[in-house]
Design a protein around this motif. Structure first.
Motif, short mmCIF file in Angstrom:
data_model
loop_
_atom_site.label_atom_id
_atom_site.label_comp_id
_atom_site.label_asym_id
_atom_site.label_seq_id
_atom_site.Cartn_x
_atom_site.Cartn_y
_atom_site.Cartn_z
N PRO A 53 27.86 18.96 27.48
CA PRO A 53 28.63 17.83 27.96
C PRO A 53 30.03 18.23 28.38
O PRO A 53 30.61 19.19 27.88
CB PRO A 53 28.68 16.91 26.73
N ARG A 54 30.57 17.49 29.29
CA ARG A 54 31.93 17.71 29.75
C ARG A 54 32.70 16.41 29.62
O ARG A 54 32.15 15.33 29.66
CB ARG A 54 31.94 18.20 31.20
N ARG A 55 34.01 16.55 29.49
CA ARG A 55 34.83 15.38 29.27
C ARG A 55 34.89 14.52 30.52
O ARG A 55 34.72 14.99 31.63
CB ARG A 55 36.24 15.79 28.85
N ALA A 56 35.19 13.25 30.33
CA ALA A 56 35.27 12.32 31.46
C ALA A 56 36.57 12.51 32.20
O ALA A 56 37.39 13.37 31.88
CB ALA A 56 35.13 10.89 30.96
N ALA A 57 36.78 11.70 33.24
CA ALA A 57 37.92 11.86 34.12
C ALA A 57 39.23 11.83 33.34
O ALA A 57 39.39 11.06 32.40
CB ALA A 57 37.91 10.75 35.17
N VAL A 58 40.16 12.66 33.75
CA VAL A 58 41.46 12.71 33.10
C VAL A 58 42.13 11.35 33.20
O VAL A 58 42.14 10.71 34.25
CB VAL A 58 42.34 13.79 33.76
N GLY A 59 42.70 10.89 32.10
CA GLY A 59 43.37 9.59 32.10
C GLY A 59 42.45 8.44 31.81
O GLY A 59 42.90 7.30 31.74
N ARG A 60 41.17 8.70 31.67
CA ARG A 60 40.22 7.64 31.35
C ARG A 60 39.64 7.93 29.97
O ARG A 60 39.68 9.04 29.47
CB ARG A 60 39.06 7.61 32.35
N VAL B 119 29.43 6.82 38.84
CA VAL B 119 30.38 7.21 39.88
C VAL B 119 31.46 6.14 40.00
O VAL B 119 31.18 4.94 39.94
CB VAL B 119 29.66 7.43 41.23
N ASP B 120 32.70 6.58 40.13
CA ASP B 120 33.84 5.67 40.32
C ASP B 120 33.80 5.11 41.73
O ASP B 120 33.69 5.86 42.71
CB ASP B 120 35.14 6.44 40.07
N LEU B 121 33.88 3.79 41.85
CA LEU B 121 33.76 3.15 43.16
C LEU B 121 34.94 3.45 44.07
O LEU B 121 34.79 3.47 45.30
CB LEU B 121 33.62 1.63 42.99
N ASP B 122 36.11 3.68 43.51
CA ASP B 122 37.30 3.91 44.32
C ASP B 122 37.48 5.37 44.69
O ASP B 122 37.67 5.72 45.85
CB ASP B 122 38.55 3.40 43.58
N SER B 123 37.41 6.24 43.68
CA SER B 123 37.65 7.67 43.93
C SER B 123 36.39 8.42 44.34
O SER B 123 36.47 9.54 44.84
CB SER B 123 38.22 8.32 42.68
N HIS B 124 35.23 7.82 44.09
CA HIS B 124 33.92 8.44 44.34
C HIS B 124 33.69 9.67 43.47
O HIS B 124 32.79 10.48 43.75
CB HIS B 124 33.75 8.78 45.82
N VAL B 125 34.49 9.82 42.42
CA VAL B 125 34.30 10.91 41.46
C VAL B 125 33.09 10.60 40.59
O VAL B 125 32.92 9.47 40.13
CB VAL B 125 35.56 11.08 40.58
N HIS B 126 32.26 11.60 40.37
CA HIS B 126 31.11 11.45 39.47
C HIS B 126 31.62 11.66 38.05
O HIS B 126 31.78 12.79 37.60
CB HIS B 126 30.02 12.45 39.84
N VAL B 127 31.86 10.57 37.34
CA VAL B 127 32.50 10.67 36.03
C VAL B 127 31.52 11.03 34.92
O VAL B 127 31.95 11.47 33.85
CB VAL B 127 33.24 9.36 35.68
N LEU B 128 30.24 10.86 35.15
CA LEU B 128 29.24 11.26 34.17
C LEU B 128 27.93 11.51 34.89
O LEU B 128 27.50 10.69 35.71
CB LEU B 128 29.04 10.16 33.11
N SER B 129 27.30 12.64 34.58
CA SER B 129 26.00 12.92 35.19
C SER B 129 25.20 13.83 34.29
O SER B 129 25.75 14.66 33.57
CB SER B 129 26.16 13.56 36.58
N GLY B 130 23.90 13.65 34.33
CA GLY B 130 22.99 14.52 33.60
C GLY B 130 21.59 14.38 34.14
O GLY B 130 21.05 13.29 34.16
N ASP B 131 21.06 15.48 34.63
CA ASP B 131 19.72 15.48 35.25
C ASP B 131 19.58 14.37 36.29
O ASP B 131 18.49 13.78 36.44
CB ASP B 131 18.64 15.35 34.18
#
Length: 313
Positions: free
Chosen positions: A32-39, A64-76
């Motif tokens: 696992p990896r940590r979620a987005a910085v500041g969240r 996925v964050d709707l504004d930044s489009h960053v994938h904040v959590l993913s697995g398989d």
């Protein structure tokens, strides 16, 4: 809990390992990896998913964050898995596109007997009305996943058009394979529908951003899905009224669709609050050997729901 393959691992946007000491114990898995910085991180979700995967379940998740489009959590999230009734979303998209283009009349009356019947679930089989307009069937499908209504719509629209629509949307790992059935025989498709959580979360993100077919079709499908009454999985953490949640007093934007089958639980949706908005999808495939096994699978959705609320508020 089962004998399925282990989950590959979970990632989020920051790139740091949450539990590096376990790498030697699980050489075949990314940790696992940590979620987005500041969240707030999705630490509890990651832990719950890993525990479920270690017990033999197959899990897949994408947020996925709707504004930044960053994938904040993913697995398989690239893996194609059964998604049960969630497969009606592509059908609803094709129906809405037909209404918009004029190839389908929303008020066309169709008979319940026009398609194969399902006796194990659904609302229409309990109603006296033997026929309903197409638009009412779309509402039944979106709100309760009614299998007879879905079968009638699918027969009216056709599998080929749904498949072509999915291809036009760029969805390669998502498919509506078959109609709903009471029993699946050896000559039937093994599942109603399949999909990947990455594609499903992306589809819901595109719906609220008016990018599915066009703005009118996106709005229509999102409106239907906003009526969904199954808020028992991840959506349980929203505190919304299952029967009236499209105009929440606290300004919560929420649409979702769930899927249920023996040993399969699925949910995808969009949740937006004052701080952020996300599109999400979670699939859990497990051996449904007892109520305890089932409840453990349900608990993972609720943990995700809590952390989605924390992320967006």
């Amino acid at each position: 809990m089962g004998t399925s393959e282990p989950v590959e691992g979970f990632r989020n946007s920051s790139g740091s390992d949450a539990t590096p000491g376990r790498r030697a114990q699980r050489a075949s898995r990314r940790l696992p990896r940590r979620a987005a910085v500041g969240r707030r991180s999705f630490t509890s979700t990651v832990r719950a998913l890993e525990e479920l995967a270690d017990a033999g379940a197959r899990v897949s998740v994408h947020v996925v964050d709707l504004d930044s489009h960053v994938h904040v959590l993913s697995g398989d999230d690239h893996v194609t898995l059964p998604v049960a009734g969630l497969g009606v979303v592509p059908l609803l998209i094709e129906v809405a596109a037909g209404f918009e283009s004029g190839t389908l009349d929303p008020l066309e009356i169709v008979e319940r007997s026009d398609a194969d019947q399902v006796t194990t679930s659904g609302l229409w089989r309990h109603l006296h009305a033997p026929a309903l307009p197409l638009e009412d069937l779309a509402v039944l499908v979106a709100t309760s996943g009614d299998p007879i209504a879905a079968n009638v719509l699918l027969k009216r629209v056709g599998h080929d058009r749904v498949r072509e629509r999915l291809e036009s949307l760029g969805l390669r790992r998502t498919a509506l394979l078959d109609r709903f059935r009471d029993q699946r025989g050896p000559d039937d498709a093994p599942h109603v529908a399949v999909g990947s959580t990455r594609e499903l979360a992306g589809l819901f993100s595109a719906l609220v951003n008016s990018q599915v077919v066009d703005a009118a079709v996106s709005a229509q499908v999102a409106e239907w899905l906003s009526l969904n009454q199954d808020l028992s999985l991840a959506a349980a953490s929203t505190g919304l009224d299952p029967f009236a949640h499209e105009h929440d007093a606290h300004g919560l934007l929420f649409i979702n669709k769930t899927g249920r089958d023996r040993g399969v639980r699925v949910e995808a949706g969009v949740l937006a609050g004052p701080r952020a908005g996300v599109a999400y999808a979670l699939v859990v495939c497990f051996d449904d050997l007892s109520i305890a096994h089932r409840l453990r699978a349900h608990d993972v959705f609720r943990v995700l729901g809590i952390e989605l609320m924390e992320y967006t508020h």
